[in-house]
Design a protein around this motif. Sequence first.
Motif, PDB file in Angstrom:
ATOM      1  N   LEU A 317       0.817  -1.209   0.000  1.00  0.00           N
ATOM      2  CA  LEU A 317       0.000   0.000   0.000  1.00  0.00           C
ATOM      3  C   LEU A 317       0.853   1.261   0.000  1.00  0.00           C
ATOM      4  N   LEU A 318       1.973   1.229   0.712  1.00  0.00           N
ATOM      5  CA  LEU A 318       2.869   2.387   0.717  1.00  0.00           C
ATOM      6  C   LEU A 318       3.475   2.602  -0.662  1.00  0.00           C
ATOM      7  N   ASP A 319       3.861   1.522  -1.315  1.00  0.00           N
ATOM      8  CA  ASP A 319       4.426   1.628  -2.664  1.00  0.00           C
ATOM      9  C   ASP A 319       3.414   2.235  -3.629  1.00  0.00           C
ATOM     10  N   LEU A 320       2.169   1.794  -3.530  1.00  0.00           N
ATOM     11  CA  LEU A 320       1.121   2.342  -4.399  1.00  0.00           C
ATOM     12  C   LEU A 320       0.898   3.827  -4.114  1.00  0.00           C
ATOM     13  N   ALA A 321       0.920   4.181  -2.834  1.00  0.00           N
ATOM     14  CA  ALA A 321       0.705   5.582  -2.465  1.00  0.00           C
ATOM     15  C   ALA A 321       1.839   6.467  -2.956  1.00  0.00           C
ATOM     16  N   LEU A 322       3.074   5.986  -2.814  1.00  0.00           N
ATOM     17  CA  LEU A 322       4.234   6.778  -3.242  1.00  0.00           C
ATOM     18  C   LEU A 322       4.327   6.875  -4.761  1.00  0.00           C
ATOM     19  N   ASP A 323       3.821   5.854  -5.446  1.00  0.00           N
ATOM     20  CA  ASP A 323       3.902   5.851  -6.903  1.00  0.00           C
ATOM     21  C   ASP A 323       2.775   6.649  -7.561  1.00  0.00           C
ATOM     22  N   CYS A 334      -0.071  14.693  -4.473  1.00  0.00           N
ATOM     23  CA  CYS A 334       0.168  13.290  -4.133  1.00  0.00           C
ATOM     24  C   CYS A 334       1.168  13.196  -2.978  1.00  0.00           C
ATOM     25  N   LEU A 335       1.258  12.018  -2.380  1.00  0.00           N
ATOM     26  CA  LEU A 335       2.088  11.821  -1.191  1.00  0.00           C
ATOM     27  C   LEU A 335       3.552  12.105  -1.467  1.00  0.00           C
ATOM     28  N   SER A 336       4.084  11.588  -2.567  1.00  0.00           N
ATOM     29  CA  SER A 336       5.520  11.767  -2.843  1.00  0.00           C
ATOM     30  C   SER A 336       5.875  13.247  -2.994  1.00  0.00           C
ATOM     31  N   GLU A 337       5.013  14.020  -3.628  1.00  0.00           N
ATOM     32  CA  GLU A 337       5.298  15.449  -3.818  1.00  0.00           C
ATOM     33  C   GLU A 337       5.197  16.207  -2.500  1.00  0.00           C
ATOM     34  N   ARG A 338       4.254  15.802  -1.648  1.00  0.00           N
ATOM     35  CA  ARG A 338       4.139  16.479  -0.353  1.00  0.00           C
ATOM     36  C   ARG A 338       5.349  16.173   0.526  1.00  0.00           C
ATOM     37  N   LEU A 339       5.823  14.922   0.493  1.00  0.00           N
ATOM     38  CA  LEU A 339       7.013  14.577   1.275  1.00  0.00           C
ATOM     39  C   LEU A 339       8.241  15.322   0.756  1.00  0.00           C
ATOM     40  N   ALA A 340       8.335  15.432  -0.570  1.00  0.00           N
ATOM     41  CA  ALA A 340       9.478  16.147  -1.156  1.00  0.00           C
ATOM     42  C   ALA A 340       9.430  17.631  -0.803  1.00  0.00           C
ATOM     43  N   SER A 341       8.238  18.210  -0.756  1.00  0.00           N
ATOM     44  CA  SER A 341       8.121  19.658  -0.509  1.00  0.00           C
ATOM     45  C   SER A 341       8.538  20.034   0.909  1.00  0.00           C
ATOM     46  N   ILE A 342       8.408  19.097   1.873  1.00  0.00           N
ATOM     47  CA  ILE A 342       8.828  19.391   3.253  1.00  0.00           C
ATOM     48  C   ILE A 342      10.250  18.903   3.515  1.00  0.00           C
ATOM     49  N   GLY A 343      10.892  18.334   2.474  1.00  0.00           N
ATOM     50  CA  GLY A 343      12.278  17.888   2.614  1.00  0.00           C
ATOM     51  C   GLY A 343      12.445  16.710   3.525  1.00  0.00           C
ATOM     52  N   TYR A 344      11.488  15.779   3.473  1.00  0.00           N
ATOM     53  CA  TYR A 344      11.548  14.617   4.379  1.00  0.00           C
ATOM     54  C   TYR A 344      12.576  13.603   3.889  1.00  0.00           C
ATOM     55  N   ASN A 345      13.486  13.224   4.777  1.00  0.00           N
ATOM     56  CA  ASN A 345      14.483  12.180   4.497  1.00  0.00           C
ATOM     57  C   ASN A 345      14.422  11.153   5.610  1.00  0.00           C
ATOM     58  N   SER A 346      13.986   9.950   5.267  1.00  0.00           N
ATOM     59  CA  SER A 346      13.892   8.898   6.277  1.00  0.00           C
ATOM     60  C   SER A 346      15.249   8.226   6.468  1.00  0.00           C
ATOM     61  N   ALA A 347      15.296   7.357   7.454  1.00  0.00           N
ATOM     62  CA  ALA A 347      16.539   6.620   7.708  1.00  0.00           C
ATOM     63  C   ALA A 347      16.893   5.763   6.506  1.00  0.00           C
ATOM     64  N   ASP A 349      17.311   6.622   3.627  1.00  0.00           N
ATOM     65  CA  ASP A 349      16.605   7.097   2.422  1.00  0.00           C
ATOM     66  C   ASP A 349      15.535   6.129   1.956  1.00  0.00           C
ATOM     67  N   GLN A 350      15.028   5.296   2.861  1.00  0.00           N
ATOM     68  CA  GLN A 350      13.966   4.352   2.518  1.00  0.00           C
ATOM     69  C   GLN A 350      12.736   4.687   3.352  1.00  0.00           C
ATOM     70  N   ILE A 351      11.672   5.090   2.663  1.00  0.00           N
ATOM     71  CA  ILE A 351      10.446   5.484   3.350  1.00  0.00           C
ATOM     72  C   ILE A 351       9.692   4.244   3.796  1.00  0.00           C
ATOM     73  N   THR A 352       9.297   4.213   5.060  1.00  0.00           N
ATOM     74  CA  THR A 352       8.562   3.073   5.607  1.00  0.00           C
ATOM     75  C   THR A 352       7.332   3.583   6.350  1.00  0.00           C
TER      76      THR A 352
END
Length: 639
Positions: A317-323, A334-347, A349-352
């Motif tokens: 489900l996360l893969d579908l949401a990010l894609d 979309c989720l990926s653009e919102r995460l990019a706009s706030i500069g989110y970097n997970s541990a 570089d893998q979003i979980t």
Amino acid sequence: MSMNQAQFEKLVKELDNFAHQQPHKYKLRVKLLASLGYAYVIGLITFLLGLAGSLIYLGIFLRLPISYVFINVLVNFFLIYLAITAIWFTVIIIKSLKIYFPKPKGVELNRQQTPQLFQFIDDLTSTLQASKCDRILLTGDFNAGVVQLPRFWKLHENYLMLGLPLMCALSLEQFRAVLAHELGHLSRNHSQLQGQVYLVRKTWYQVWVNLKESSLDSTFLLNLFLNWYAPFLYAYSFAMARSDEYEADRYAKEIAGADSIAEALIRFEVNSRYMQTAFWGNLYKQPHHQILTPNNVYTNLVDFLSKDFPLEQQVKLLDLALDQCTSYADTHPCLSERLASIGYNSANDQITVPNLPEMNAAKTLLNDSLESYISCFNKEWQLQTSIKWYEWHKESQDLQMRIEYLERQAINHSLAIDKAWELASLTLNFKGDTAAIPKFKAVLDVDLKHADANYAIANILLEKGDDQGVQYMEMAMEQDYGKVVSGCELVRAFMRQKGDFERADYYRERGNSHYQLLLLAQEERTCIDAKDKFITHNLPKDLLKSLNKQLSDYPQMKEAYIVQKAVKYFSEQPFYILGFVRRRILNDDYAKERDLELFSDLHNDLDFPYEIYIMHLNLYRWNLKRALSRVPKSKIPLY
């Protein structure tokens, strides 16, 4: 001129860039465009009143230089009649300016019952320097939001809606980020400006509808302006809403941190997708075997949200949401653009998907009141659903008896294609995927190219991870152009799960390209004009005979015509137009209701295997009827 979907999307892209580069100029344009809508209405009222006054003056004082008094009186009466008509239109427009805004629904919270929640909101409001929330409502939705309603005694009234299920799924810090996002809208008056635009759009809609109801031809006062104005206003407000979402995310990042808002966004996307199928989907299957309406739906939902679901499902489900890409069906990016706009970097570089909180926001902020609110939503859901639930149960029993009847018939002889498809569909609904596959294959034994059966088997096999599903889906898409977009989306998701990202990208591009063609096809199949090219239908005699019989069963049917419209896009899929004329009754006060009733009956009951557009020719201009009647063999003989 009007704007098609492709032009609309192009304009929104340009406005997105303009809003990002020059936000102040962009919002000024939105305000001016909204003001233009009111200016035109005021100008129209002024013109009509001025016209009415001039006509009244001429009607009283005008004297033609002729000796016949009767003609002078007739002209004067005609001018007075025109003046009354202008005043009538003016009254309709003025009445349409009164707009009613429904209040948001929910359980209103108060400070005495939930002091910690109110203090939590007060602190955020103060930090963001946002407008005070006049009312805070707890809802049963998996969402949160703010609404500003205009009020005559003050500029606006602020409503903050908090979804109890969402609060149960988030930690306190994640919920703080969500609230900061929503209150960020208030701090910059996003909702107020959106409300102004919505007010203009609703005003124009009411004016247009009320004029149309008064007379079919009276909307000429608005059509030329609206055909240009409405698409531009919607495009500007659409881009503004999307820009506001990015800005509110930045506020949330400043208050709660990038990790908290990102985790809240991820948890929202993943949980909402899983909850829709695993909880609500299973719940609405219960009427198949249960007659009593459940009285603990929200108790079960809260318990459902407190437990993590399988890791495999989380990853999928996360893969579908990010894609997923940002679309023009929703103002939220979309989720990926919102995460990019706030500069989110997970541990790494893998979003979980974030871990479930040990103590969720609902328990922390609602304390002892939580159980009472859950009980309240339980009772409300049961009350609202009880009648429908009984109807669903009764219908389910009838359909299960229908399955048994069709299965008995299938033992003795092969079912006709329509009955075989009915049995397969009902089996899928009541007995599940495994039992349904042989039934769908039985449909394909009769018609190998049956689009719906191929699509159904493909959907089941792809969900099970079976490569054969792709072949079935290709056949379904080949036979029905309407299934290409959703079919490509299902195959794309399947390819991503396999790790075949190259083919996944291919199906994405294929789906997107087809979507653009589909928009153009929908436009030419929904916009019918006398200037269109109509050709002879060339329907087989047995189908024409069936159509003749169906239409003749309506005693109020006077005339009927069927033609084929020459289309540019997907011409291999014929597009038919059925135009009919209802018999008129002298001095019929319910003519409009009878017209709509006949149209509705035809739309719901007509059995026709191809795509067809039904038109009530009494409600259209005479030249459309003439255009249809001039096509050879278009008139359907009625008896």
